[in-house]
Scaffold this motif. Structure first.
Motif, PDB file in Angstrom:
ATOM      1  N   PRO A 173       0.870  -1.167  -0.006  1.00  8.75           N
ATOM      2  CA  PRO A 173       0.019   0.038  -0.144  1.00  8.75           C
ATOM      3  C   PRO A 173       0.874   1.471   0.004  1.00  8.75           C
ATOM      4  O   PRO A 173       2.000   1.124   0.360  1.00  8.75           O
ATOM      5  CB  PRO A 173      -0.794  -0.048   1.325  1.00  8.75           C
ATOM      6  CG  PRO A 173      -0.844  -1.563   1.511  1.00  8.75           C
ATOM      7  CD  PRO A 173       0.576  -2.305   1.103  1.00  8.75           C
ATOM      8  N   PRO A 174       0.396   2.498  -0.541  1.00 14.24           N
ATOM      9  CA  PRO A 174       1.131   3.521  -0.568  1.00 14.24           C
ATOM     10  C   PRO A 174       1.382   3.978   0.776  1.00 14.24           C
ATOM     11  O   PRO A 174       0.520   4.030   1.701  1.00 14.24           O
ATOM     12  CB  PRO A 174       0.067   4.639  -1.039  1.00 14.24           C
ATOM     13  CG  PRO A 174      -0.765   3.608  -2.034  1.00 14.24           C
ATOM     14  CD  PRO A 174      -1.089   2.524  -1.181  1.00 14.24           C
ATOM     15  N   LEU A 175       2.760   4.490   1.145  1.00 18.87           N
ATOM     16  CA  LEU A 175       3.236   4.990   2.208  1.00 18.87           C
ATOM     17  C   LEU A 175       3.572   6.334   2.007  1.00 18.87           C
ATOM     18  O   LEU A 175       4.513   6.673   1.037  1.00 18.87           O
ATOM     19  CB  LEU A 175       4.494   4.557   2.623  1.00 18.87           C
ATOM     20  CG  LEU A 175       5.043   4.932   4.111  1.00 18.87           C
ATOM     21  CD1 LEU A 175       4.355   4.658   5.234  1.00 18.87           C
ATOM     22  CD2 LEU A 175       6.624   3.765   4.184  1.00 18.87           C
ATOM     23  N   VAL A 176       3.052   7.391   2.676  1.00 19.49           N
ATOM     24  CA  VAL A 176       3.200   8.841   2.260  1.00 19.49           C
ATOM     25  C   VAL A 176       3.368   9.810   3.600  1.00 19.49           C
ATOM     26  O   VAL A 176       2.680   9.292   4.710  1.00 19.49           O
ATOM     27  CB  VAL A 176       1.950   9.413   1.547  1.00 19.49           C
ATOM     28  CG1 VAL A 176       2.070   8.738   0.055  1.00 19.49           C
ATOM     29  CG2 VAL A 176       0.807   9.186   2.175  1.00 19.49           C
ATOM     30  N   ALA A 177       4.066  10.772   3.490  1.00 18.11           N
ATOM     31  CA  ALA A 177       3.768  11.749   4.538  1.00 18.11           C
ATOM     32  C   ALA A 177       2.415  12.087   5.014  1.00 18.11           C
ATOM     33  O   ALA A 177       1.574  12.543   4.099  1.00 18.11           O
ATOM     34  CB  ALA A 177       4.899  12.946   4.240  1.00 18.11           C
ATOM     35  N   GLY A 178       2.164  12.499   6.389  1.00 13.77           N
ATOM     36  CA  GLY A 178       0.776  12.679   6.657  1.00 13.77           C
ATOM     37  C   GLY A 178       0.554  14.140   6.270  1.00 13.77           C
ATOM     38  O   GLY A 178       1.329  15.114   6.137  1.00 13.77           O
ATOM     39  N   VAL A 179      -0.693  14.364   6.038  1.00 15.50           N
ATOM     40  CA  VAL A 179      -1.580  15.585   5.650  1.00 15.50           C
ATOM     41  C   VAL A 179      -2.047  16.064   6.665  1.00 15.50           C
ATOM     42  O   VAL A 179      -2.712  15.397   7.398  1.00 15.50           O
ATOM     43  CB  VAL A 179      -2.062  15.366   4.430  1.00 15.50           C
ATOM     44  CG1 VAL A 179      -1.187  14.776   3.154  1.00 15.50           C
ATOM     45  CG2 VAL A 179      -3.500  14.425   4.570  1.00 15.50           C
ATOM     46  N   PRO A 180      -2.379  17.503   6.503  1.00 13.87           N
ATOM     47  CA  PRO A 180      -3.030  18.187   7.667  1.00 13.87           C
ATOM     48  C   PRO A 180      -4.428  18.265   7.460  1.00 13.87           C
ATOM     49  O   PRO A 180      -5.368  18.341   8.468  1.00 13.87           O
ATOM     50  CB  PRO A 180      -2.532  19.710   7.342  1.00 13.87           C
ATOM     51  CG  PRO A 180      -2.101  19.745   6.102  1.00 13.87           C
ATOM     52  CD  PRO A 180      -1.498  18.496   5.750  1.00 13.87           C
ATOM     53  N   ASP A 181      -5.000  17.906   6.190  1.00  9.22           N
ATOM     54  CA  ASP A 181      -6.534  18.067   5.942  1.00  9.22           C
ATOM     55  C   ASP A 181      -7.221  16.842   6.519  1.00  9.22           C
ATOM     56  O   ASP A 181      -6.963  15.597   6.352  1.00  9.22           O
ATOM     57  CB  ASP A 181      -6.690  18.223   4.333  1.00  9.22           C
ATOM     58  CG  ASP A 181      -5.904  19.219   3.938  1.00  9.22           C
ATOM     59  OD1 ASP A 181      -5.988  20.377   3.737  1.00  9.22           O
ATOM     60  OD2 ASP A 181      -4.708  18.678   3.342  1.00  9.22           O
ATOM     61  N   ARG A 182      -8.402  17.304   6.784  1.00  3.65           N
ATOM     62  CA  ARG A 182      -9.486  16.308   7.589  1.00  3.65           C
ATOM     63  C   ARG A 182     -11.047  16.786   6.741  1.00  3.65           C
ATOM     64  O   ARG A 182     -11.172  17.843   6.774  1.00  3.65           O
ATOM     65  CB  ARG A 182      -9.462  16.214   8.882  1.00  3.65           C
ATOM     66  CG  ARG A 182      -8.332  15.696   9.511  1.00  3.65           C
ATOM     67  CD  ARG A 182      -8.102  14.188   9.107  1.00  3.65           C
ATOM     68  NE  ARG A 182      -6.858  13.636   9.777  1.00  3.65           N
ATOM     69  CZ  ARG A 182      -5.656  13.829   9.196  1.00  3.65           C
ATOM     70  NH1 ARG A 182      -5.402  14.221   8.005  1.00  3.65           N
ATOM     71  NH2 ARG A 182      -4.736  13.044   9.934  1.00  3.65           N
ATOM     72  N   ASP A 183     -11.531  15.826   6.125  1.00  4.60           N
ATOM     73  CA  ASP A 183     -13.158  16.235   5.607  1.00  4.60           C
ATOM     74  C   ASP A 183     -13.941  16.871   6.796  1.00  4.60           C
ATOM     75  O   ASP A 183     -14.432  17.933   6.667  1.00  4.60           O
ATOM     76  CB  ASP A 183     -13.656  15.105   5.204  1.00  4.60           C
ATOM     77  CG  ASP A 183     -13.075  14.194   4.065  1.00  4.60           C
ATOM     78  OD1 ASP A 183     -12.379  14.873   3.306  1.00  4.60           O
ATOM     79  OD2 ASP A 183     -13.349  13.272   3.797  1.00  4.60           O
ATOM     80  N   HIS A 220      -2.735  -5.823   6.748  1.00  5.49           N
ATOM     81  CA  HIS A 220      -1.315  -5.874   6.495  1.00  5.49           C
ATOM     82  C   HIS A 220      -0.697  -4.915   6.006  1.00  5.49           C
ATOM     83  O   HIS A 220      -0.917  -4.613   4.846  1.00  5.49           O
ATOM     84  CB  HIS A 220      -1.213  -7.400   5.799  1.00  5.49           C
ATOM     85  CG  HIS A 220      -1.585  -8.575   6.419  1.00  5.49           C
ATOM     86  ND1 HIS A 220      -0.704  -9.203   7.659  1.00  5.49           N
ATOM     87  CD2 HIS A 220      -2.716  -9.254   6.282  1.00  5.49           C
ATOM     88  CE1 HIS A 220      -1.323 -10.188   8.084  1.00  5.49           C
ATOM     89  NE2 HIS A 220      -2.574 -10.374   7.457  1.00  5.49           N
ATOM     90  N   PRO A 221      -0.022  -3.868   6.667  1.00  7.01           N
ATOM     91  CA  PRO A 221       0.597  -2.851   5.979  1.00  7.01           C
ATOM     92  C   PRO A 221       1.744  -3.049   4.608  1.00  7.01           C
ATOM     93  O   PRO A 221       1.726  -2.345   3.846  1.00  7.01           O
ATOM     94  CB  PRO A 221       1.415  -2.208   7.152  1.00  7.01           C
ATOM     95  CG  PRO A 221       0.780  -2.637   8.237  1.00  7.01           C
ATOM     96  CD  PRO A 221       0.332  -4.114   8.140  1.00  7.01           C
TER      97      PRO A 221
END
Length: 241
Positions: free
Chosen positions: A13-23, A90-91
């Motif tokens: 699965p994609p592993l990315v830096a956390g983002v500030p936005d939340r719906d 499973h990451p």
């Protein structure tokens, strides 16, 4: 400092830096939650592992493994493994941290879901030779849905062993006169602001909200501004080697 993320399957699965936005923060009146700097900072203080497909889970409330049904779109990503309404992901990575550092694995901070709750684990990834799982637990019988691109795991690093050396000490504020004076200055400024806001004072309404913490600017008499203050965090995106 380096975090090694070894893939243990061909297409993790994609592993990315956390983002500030939340719906829910976007939908809030005037996007007010974004004024709370600790929320946005928490959202970005780690890395997300994201879903590769839309899928749903349904739990009938029984403790057996087959009581939790996972739609086929989640094959290879999530399944019912432990029972008790627990969904296991499973990451797809085996993480290795420097000596003394561990991974704190949980749900993405301030990411709210209905009917299901992320469980949190602390993993000694400075020696562990196999991957961990990320688990969620249904909070009631019913359905929960995950979307493609939605984070199912959030990892951050902590100096695991140093926590054992911390000694919490409860003290009276009066024992720290300088800090007490700074606190009283803030409390007075806050009380005045709220009073004027309730009275619809034009200047106070124009100001909208106090920015003492956001701008690291204490109120008058509230002490010196810190030399270091972080208002935005952008962690390194994982790179391939």
């Amino acid at each position: 400092m380096r975090l090694d993320c070894f893939t243990v399957k061909p297409s993790p699965p994609p592993l990315v830096a956390g983002v500030p936005d939340r719906d829910w923060m976007d939908a809030f009146n005037q996007r007010f939650p974004y004024r709370c700097l600790p929320l946005s900072m928490a959202n970005t203080s780690g890395w997300e592992i994201r879903c590769t497909a839309d899928f749903q889970v349904e739990w009938d409330g029984r403790p057996e493994i087959d009581a939790l049904k996972v739609s086929p779109e989640a094959e290879g990503l999530a399944l019912s493994h432990f029972g008790g309404g627990i969904l296991t992901f499973h990451p797809g990575y085996l993480f290795r941290t420097p000596p003394g550092w561990a991974i704190w694995a949980t749900g993405a901070p301030n990411h709210v879901k209905d009917a299901i709750q992320p469980l949190t684990g602390l993993i000694e990834t400075d020696w562990l030779p196999f991957p961990f799982t990320m688990n969620w637990r249904m909070t009631r019988p019913g359905r929960a849905r995950f979307r493609k691109g939605e984070p199912f795991c959030f990892i951050t690093l902590i100096p695991h062993y140093q926590l054992d050396t911390v000694e919490p000490v409860i003290r009276k504020l009066e024992d720290a006169p300088e800090l007490k004076a700074e606190y009283e200055a803030w409390r007075e400024a806050r009380s005045t602001f709220l009073k004027l806001h309730a009275e619809k004072d034009p200047e106070t309404l124009r100001q909208g909200w106090q920015k003492h913490y956001f701008n690291a600017r204490p109120p008058e008499g509230g002490g010196e501004a810190p030399e270091i203050h972080v208002r935005k965090r952008r962690l390194e995106e994982p790179r391939f080697e």
